[in-house]
Design a protein around this motif. Structure first.
Motif, short mmCIF file in Angstrom:
data_model
loop_
_atom_site.label_atom_id
_atom_site.label_comp_id
_atom_site.label_asym_id
_atom_site.label_seq_id
_atom_site.Cartn_x
_atom_site.Cartn_y
_atom_site.Cartn_z
N ALA A 103 15.95 4.32 0.32
CA ALA A 103 15.38 3.20 1.06
C ALA A 103 13.89 3.17 0.73
N ALA A 104 13.34 1.97 0.52
CA ALA A 104 11.95 1.88 0.05
C ALA A 104 11.23 0.70 0.67
N THR A 105 9.92 0.90 0.85
CA THR A 105 9.04 -0.16 1.32
C THR A 105 7.72 -0.06 0.57
N MET A 106 7.18 -1.23 0.18
CA MET A 106 5.86 -1.28 -0.44
C MET A 106 4.92 -1.95 0.56
N PHE A 107 3.78 -1.30 0.82
CA PHE A 107 2.77 -1.83 1.71
C PHE A 107 1.51 -2.13 0.91
N GLN A 108 0.82 -3.19 1.25
CA GLN A 108 -0.51 -3.42 0.71
C GLN A 108 -1.49 -2.90 1.75
N ALA A 109 -2.31 -1.93 1.34
CA ALA A 109 -3.25 -1.31 2.27
C ALA A 109 -4.41 -0.71 1.50
N GLY A 110 -5.56 -0.70 2.12
CA GLY A 110 -6.71 -0.03 1.52
C GLY A 110 -6.47 1.47 1.46
N LEU A 111 -6.94 2.11 0.42
CA LEU A 111 -6.83 3.55 0.27
C LEU A 111 -8.21 4.19 0.38
N GLN A 112 -8.23 5.49 0.53
CA GLN A 112 -9.46 6.23 0.84
C GLN A 112 -10.55 6.11 -0.23
N ASP A 113 -10.15 6.03 -1.48
CA ASP A 113 -11.10 6.06 -2.60
C ASP A 113 -10.80 4.84 -3.47
N PRO A 114 -11.80 4.07 -3.88
CA PRO A 114 -11.54 2.86 -4.67
C PRO A 114 -10.87 3.15 -6.02
N ARG A 115 -10.94 4.38 -6.50
CA ARG A 115 -10.25 4.72 -7.76
C ARG A 115 -8.74 4.80 -7.56
N MET A 116 -8.29 5.00 -6.33
CA MET A 116 -6.86 5.13 -6.03
C MET A 116 -6.21 3.75 -6.04
N LYS A 117 -5.19 3.60 -6.89
CA LYS A 117 -4.50 2.32 -6.99
C LYS A 117 -3.10 2.36 -6.39
N ILE A 118 -2.62 3.58 -6.07
CA ILE A 118 -1.32 3.72 -5.44
C ILE A 118 -1.27 5.05 -4.70
N GLU A 119 -0.55 5.05 -3.61
CA GLU A 119 -0.25 6.27 -2.87
C GLU A 119 1.25 6.22 -2.56
N ILE A 120 1.91 7.36 -2.69
CA ILE A 120 3.36 7.40 -2.49
C ILE A 120 3.69 8.52 -1.51
N GLU A 121 4.62 8.23 -0.61
CA GLU A 121 5.15 9.28 0.26
C GLU A 121 6.67 9.21 0.25
N VAL A 122 7.31 10.35 0.35
CA VAL A 122 8.77 10.40 0.36
C VAL A 122 9.27 11.28 1.49
N THR A 123 10.49 11.01 1.91
CA THR A 123 11.22 11.86 2.83
C THR A 123 12.50 12.27 2.12
#
Length: 131
Positions: A103-123
């Protein structure tokens, strides 16, 4: 009582902010805060697809340390500051999760550092039933 294991990727962020890359609690493994940084060198590519690939390498290592694997993944969240970058990541997500199809969801959200273009978390859920 459940067994609980804290897992670190060695990122300086983990100690500075106060979190673990992953936690195994019983048969569940939660991996979060995984960005495109190579946490051993603290380098990050400017390419979103390369960042996604690095995220999955870090997640894979955390899952393995927890006694799990990518095949045990049941849910994934993708966070991107720019939704237009999402499609460029699809070949990478398909490579790592195409056969697993969590099951997957994509969110548009600001990240901590402007160099970061994606963050991923899994269960992930580790099946200990032997079935």
């Amino acid at each position: 009582m459940t067994d609980r294991q804290l897992i670190s990727s060695g990122s300086e962020f983990e100690a500075q902010i106060g979190y673990s890359r992953a936690i195994r609690d019983g048969n569940w493994v939660f991996v979060a805060g995984t960005t495109g940084f190579d946490y051993k060198t603290m380098e990050i590519s400017s390419d979103v697809a390369e960042q996604a690939e690095q995220c999955f390498r870090t997640i894979d290592a955390a899952l393995r340390e927890a006694g799990s694997s990518m095949a045990d993944t049941v849910r994934v969240h993708y966070l991107l500051p720019d939704a237009k970058d999402w499609e460029a990541c699809w070949p990478v997500t398909r490579k790592w999760l195409g056969d697993i199809r969590p099951a997957a969801t994509m969110f548009q959200a600001g990240l901590q550092d402007p160099r970061m273009k994606i963050e991923i978390e899994v269960t992930a859920r580790i099946d200990r039933s032997g079935a």
